[in-house]
Design a protein around this motif. Structure first.
Motif, PDB file in Angstrom:
ATOM      1  N   HIS A   1      52.507   3.100-114.540  1.00  0.00           N
ATOM      2  CA  HIS A   1      53.933   3.427-114.573  1.00  0.00           C
ATOM      3  C   HIS A   1      54.564   2.730-113.362  1.00  0.00           C
ATOM      4  O   HIS A   1      53.906   2.620-112.317  1.00  0.00           O
ATOM      5  CB  HIS A   1      54.087   4.963-114.456  1.00  0.00           C
ATOM      6  N   PRO A   2      55.808   2.267-113.490  1.00  0.00           N
ATOM      7  CA  PRO A   2      56.429   1.575-112.338  1.00  0.00           C
ATOM      8  C   PRO A   2      56.450   2.427-111.062  1.00  0.00           C
ATOM      9  O   PRO A   2      56.508   1.884-109.963  1.00  0.00           O
ATOM     10  CB  PRO A   2      57.851   1.294-112.814  1.00  0.00           C
ATOM     11  N   LYS A   3      56.386   3.763-111.219  1.00  0.00           N
ATOM     12  CA  LYS A   3      56.406   4.617-110.022  1.00  0.00           C
ATOM     13  C   LYS A   3      55.014   5.098-109.615  1.00  0.00           C
ATOM     14  O   LYS A   3      54.886   6.003-108.789  1.00  0.00           O
ATOM     15  CB  LYS A   3      57.342   5.805-110.230  1.00  0.00           C
ATOM     16  N   PHE A   4      53.982   4.523-110.210  1.00  0.00           N
ATOM     17  CA  PHE A   4      52.607   4.808-109.777  1.00  0.00           C
ATOM     18  C   PHE A   4      52.041   3.552-109.124  1.00  0.00           C
ATOM     19  O   PHE A   4      52.035   2.482-109.744  1.00  0.00           O
ATOM     20  CB  PHE A   4      51.703   5.193-110.958  1.00  0.00           C
ATOM     21  N   ALA A   5      51.550   3.716-107.890  1.00  0.00           N
ATOM     22  CA  ALA A   5      50.978   2.569-107.188  1.00  0.00           C
ATOM     23  C   ALA A   5      49.605   2.224-107.762  1.00  0.00           C
ATOM     24  O   ALA A   5      48.915   3.089-108.315  1.00  0.00           O
ATOM     25  CB  ALA A   5      50.839   2.886-105.707  1.00  0.00           C
ATOM     26  N   ARG A   6      49.213   0.969-107.622  1.00  0.00           N
ATOM     27  CA  ARG A   6      47.834   0.571-107.920  1.00  0.00           C
ATOM     28  C   ARG A   6      46.992   1.119-106.764  1.00  0.00           C
ATOM     29  O   ARG A   6      47.351   0.960-105.601  1.00  0.00           O
ATOM     30  CB  ARG A   6      47.769  -0.948-107.975  1.00  0.00           C
ATOM     31  N   LYS A   7      45.876   1.794-107.097  1.00  0.00           N
ATOM     32  CA  LYS A   7      45.075   2.444-106.059  1.00  0.00           C
ATOM     33  C   LYS A   7      43.669   1.852-106.051  1.00  0.00           C
ATOM     34  O   LYS A   7      43.042   1.750-107.122  1.00  0.00           O
ATOM     35  CB  LYS A   7      44.993   3.951-106.301  1.00  0.00           C
ATOM     36  N   VAL A   8      43.184   1.514-104.872  1.00  0.00           N
ATOM     37  CA  VAL A   8      41.866   0.855-104.794  1.00  0.00           C
ATOM     38  C   VAL A   8      41.018   1.439-103.667  1.00  0.00           C
ATOM     39  O   VAL A   8      41.541   1.971-102.685  1.00  0.00           O
ATOM     40  CB  VAL A   8      42.029  -0.674-104.595  1.00  0.00           C
ATOM     41  N   LYS A   9      39.686   1.315-103.844  1.00  0.00           N
ATOM     42  CA  LYS A   9      38.737   1.856-102.859  1.00  0.00           C
ATOM     43  C   LYS A   9      37.688   0.785-102.523  1.00  0.00           C
ATOM     44  O   LYS A   9      36.594   0.795-103.090  1.00  0.00           O
ATOM     45  CB  LYS A   9      38.022   3.078-103.436  1.00  0.00           C
ATOM     46  N   PRO A  10      37.992  -0.126-101.614  1.00  0.00           N
ATOM     47  CA  PRO A  10      37.061  -1.236-101.358  1.00  0.00           C
ATOM     48  C   PRO A  10      35.763  -0.848-100.654  1.00  0.00           C
ATOM     49  O   PRO A  10      34.843  -1.656-100.587  1.00  0.00           O
ATOM     50  CB  PRO A  10      37.868  -2.202-100.491  1.00  0.00           C
TER      51      PRO A  10
ATOM     52  N   LEU B   1      54.769  10.769-119.958  1.00  0.00           N
ATOM     53  CA  LEU B   1      55.297  11.102-118.634  1.00  0.00           C
ATOM     54  C   LEU B   1      56.803  11.347-118.691  1.00  0.00           C
ATOM     55  O   LEU B   1      57.517  10.715-119.465  1.00  0.00           O
ATOM     56  CB  LEU B   1      54.982   9.968-117.647  1.00  0.00           C
ATOM     57  N   HIS B   2      57.254  12.280-117.849  1.00  0.00           N
ATOM     58  CA  HIS B   2      58.674  12.585-117.718  1.00  0.00           C
ATOM     59  C   HIS B   2      59.051  12.407-116.253  1.00  0.00           C
ATOM     60  O   HIS B   2      58.184  12.474-115.387  1.00  0.00           O
ATOM     61  CB  HIS B   2      58.962  14.050-118.099  1.00  0.00           C
ATOM     62  N   ALA B   3      60.347  12.220-115.983  1.00  0.00           N
ATOM     63  CA  ALA B   3      60.779  12.130-114.584  1.00  0.00           C
ATOM     64  C   ALA B   3      60.981  13.541-114.045  1.00  0.00           C
ATOM     65  O   ALA B   3      61.579  14.392-114.715  1.00  0.00           O
ATOM     66  CB  ALA B   3      62.082  11.349-114.491  1.00  0.00           C
ATOM     67  N   CYS B   4      60.472  13.787-112.832  1.00  0.00           N
ATOM     68  CA  CYS B   4      60.656  15.106-112.198  1.00  0.00           C
ATOM     69  C   CYS B   4      62.148  15.383-112.020  1.00  0.00           C
ATOM     70  O   CYS B   4      62.898  14.497-111.606  1.00  0.00           O
ATOM     71  CB  CYS B   4      59.930  15.126-110.839  1.00  0.00           C
ATOM     72  N   ASP B   5      62.562  16.614-112.319  1.00  0.00           N
ATOM     73  CA  ASP B   5      63.982  16.977-112.228  1.00  0.00           C
ATOM     74  C   ASP B   5      64.526  16.827-110.813  1.00  0.00           C
ATOM     75  O   ASP B   5      65.718  16.631-110.613  1.00  0.00           O
ATOM     76  CB  ASP B   5      64.185  18.448-112.665  1.00  0.00           C
ATOM     77  N   TYR B   6      63.668  16.957-109.806  1.00  0.00           N
ATOM     78  CA  TYR B   6      64.182  16.909-108.432  1.00  0.00           C
ATOM     79  C   TYR B   6      63.979  15.554-107.764  1.00  0.00           C
ATOM     80  O   TYR B   6      64.916  14.945-107.275  1.00  0.00           O
ATOM     81  CB  TYR B   6      63.540  18.019-107.579  1.00  0.00           C
ATOM     82  N   CYS B   7      62.723  15.074-107.746  1.00  0.00           N
ATOM     83  CA  CYS B   7      62.456  13.843-106.986  1.00  0.00           C
ATOM     84  C   CYS B   7      62.371  12.596-107.857  1.00  0.00           C
ATOM     85  O   CYS B   7      62.322  11.482-107.335  1.00  0.00           O
ATOM     86  CB  CYS B   7      61.186  13.994-106.147  1.00  0.00           C
ATOM     87  N   GLY B   8      62.325  12.780-109.163  1.00  0.00           N
ATOM     88  CA  GLY B   8      62.311  11.624-110.061  1.00  0.00           C
ATOM     89  C   GLY B   8      60.945  10.994-110.263  1.00  0.00           C
ATOM     90  O   GLY B   8      60.798  10.045-111.032  1.00  0.00           O
ATOM     91  N   GLN B   9      59.918  11.537-109.599  1.00  0.00           N
ATOM     92  CA  GLN B   9      58.568  10.981-109.767  1.00  0.00           C
ATOM     93  C   GLN B   9      58.042  11.320-111.164  1.00  0.00           C
ATOM     94  O   GLN B   9      58.380  12.372-111.722  1.00  0.00           O
ATOM     95  CB  GLN B   9      57.618  11.585-108.714  1.00  0.00           C
TER      96      GLN B   9
END
Lengths: 65, 333
Positions: free
Chosen positions: B195-204, B280-288
């Protein structure tokens, strides 16, 4: 004698034994610690000399993800 | 024991690799191995901007150091959680992080988010308000994940965390014993953004033993926070780590093969059927983005209104405030 320190615990063992034997004797998991002498890492086959102090650094950390 | 490369006295013996190295060669070997892993699993490239979540501990500081030594564009993120525990734990961990920057990388950029300043309460206070007096760990984890994600997304970063092999193997064991296939499907060195509001997460660091990371920090001279988080005592993860260490002592390489064989099976599609798409839905308060309509789990936990003894409601600014730390050297320059 040789002093071994791990967190708040302290033991004394006889010189001439390896760190590996000392850990076994004290029932300390060798995978969970790194032995250091004068802030320098040593391997567990190191033979302890009289008067030395071995500080065991705990390597396990973390509580959740 | 002698270094396999130069014959000097070895500082570390890695039984699982049948390899002993002196301090100098270990400081070369580990970053080279991290680089190999980054390439093999396509963790990130030199063009990516990396945000390293730093806690003042051995894994995160060593990771940041290694990535900077390898030439990556890596900034840090420190989250002030307000944990005291009688030892001023958060203050100490912040101090260790700043000392690391000043000693090794005075030009490095550190983002700082202080939970109390931003949201009005420390993590232990929030946990208490939510009547989770026994363990604030779940509240803490939820807050860290939310803040790390937001700073990463808003800054255009890939989010990098210092989870090591022992962390991953412990979680894997826990999830396997309960056959939690949904969690197993998501356990990976790389979590792509969905999702555009989810970062790519990595564990090197996920294929490197915890003792290898501690050894790196000690040899390199990184002064990290040695004490455990005061709330971690008795944590389930620590119990599984102990079990796995007992296994490793009798069978060197057991932890590594447990995890790497899991990754191989996962990549071959073992858990493919459980990887389902969630609306997924946008949070009513923070939009996440959130899987349930209304407030996201982060805003729900901060929404303390509506109950007599909890007078606070959502009073924080939905725009996250991030401070930048500049070292004394950087300011002088």
């Amino acid at each position: 004698m040789v002093k071994l320190i791990f967190r708040s615990h302290q033991w004394e063992v006889k010189p001439g034994m390896t760190i590996e034997s000392a850990l076994k004797k004290l029932d300390i998991d060798p995978e969970a610690v790194l032995p250091t002498i004068n802030d320098t890492l040593v391997t567990t086959d190191y033979v302890l000399k009289d008067g030395e102090t071995v500080k065991l650094v705990a390597v396990v950390s973390g509580g959740g993800q | 024991m002698k270094c396999k490369r130069c014959g000097a006295t070895a500082a570390i013996n890695m039984r699982h690799h049948k390899l002993a190295l002196c301090g100098a060669h270990y400081l070369e070997w580990l970053p080279a191995q991290v680089q190999r892993f980054i390439e093999k699993y396509k963790v990130f490239t030199a063009d990516d901007r990396l945000l390293v979540a730093v806690s003042g501990g051995k894994d995160s500081l060593s990771l940041w150091d290694i990535l900077l030594r390898l030439g990556y564009q890596a900034d840090g993120l420190y989250i002030g959680l307000g944990i005291d525990g009688g030892v001023q734990y958060s203050d100490q961990s912040h101090q260790k992080t700043i000392q690391f920057i000043e000693k090794f990388w005075p030009e490095a950029k550190l983002h700082v988010v202080d939970v109390e300043q931003t949201y009005g309460m420390t993590i232990p206070e929030l946990a208490k308000a939510r009547r989770r007096n026994d363990k604030p760990c779940s509240v803490c984890g939820l807050n860290k994940r939310h803040i790390m994600n937001r700073v990463a997304v808003e800054g255009g970063y890939v989010l990098v965390t210092g989870h090591n092999l022992d962390d991953e193997a412990a979680v894997l064991m826990q999830n396997t014993l309960r056959w939690q296939t949904g969690y197993l499907a998501r356990q990976s060195p790389v979590l792509e953004s969905t999702h555009p509001k989810f970062a790519r997460k990595v564990k090197p660091l996920c294929r490197f033993y915890e003792r290898e990371m501690a050894a790196y920090a000690i040899i390199r001279g990184i002064d990290y926070i040695y004490d455990e988080c005061p709330h971690a005592e008795g944590a389930t993860t620590l119990f599984y780590k102990t079990l796995l260490n007992q296994l490793e002592a009798n069978s060197p390489g057991a932890k590594l093969s447990f995890y790497l064989e899991f990754l191989r099976a996962r990549n071959e599609g073992l858990f493919k059927e459980t990887q389902e798409k969630v609306a997924l839905h946008a949070c009513d308060y923070c939009g996440q983005p959130t899987s349930t309509p209304g407030l996201c789990s982060f805003c729900r936990i901060w929404d303390l209104g509506g109950e007599p003894e909890r007078s606070r409601s959502l009073v924080f600014d939905p725009e996250l405030q991030v401070a930048a730390f500049e070292s004394a050297d950087a300011i002088e320059n």
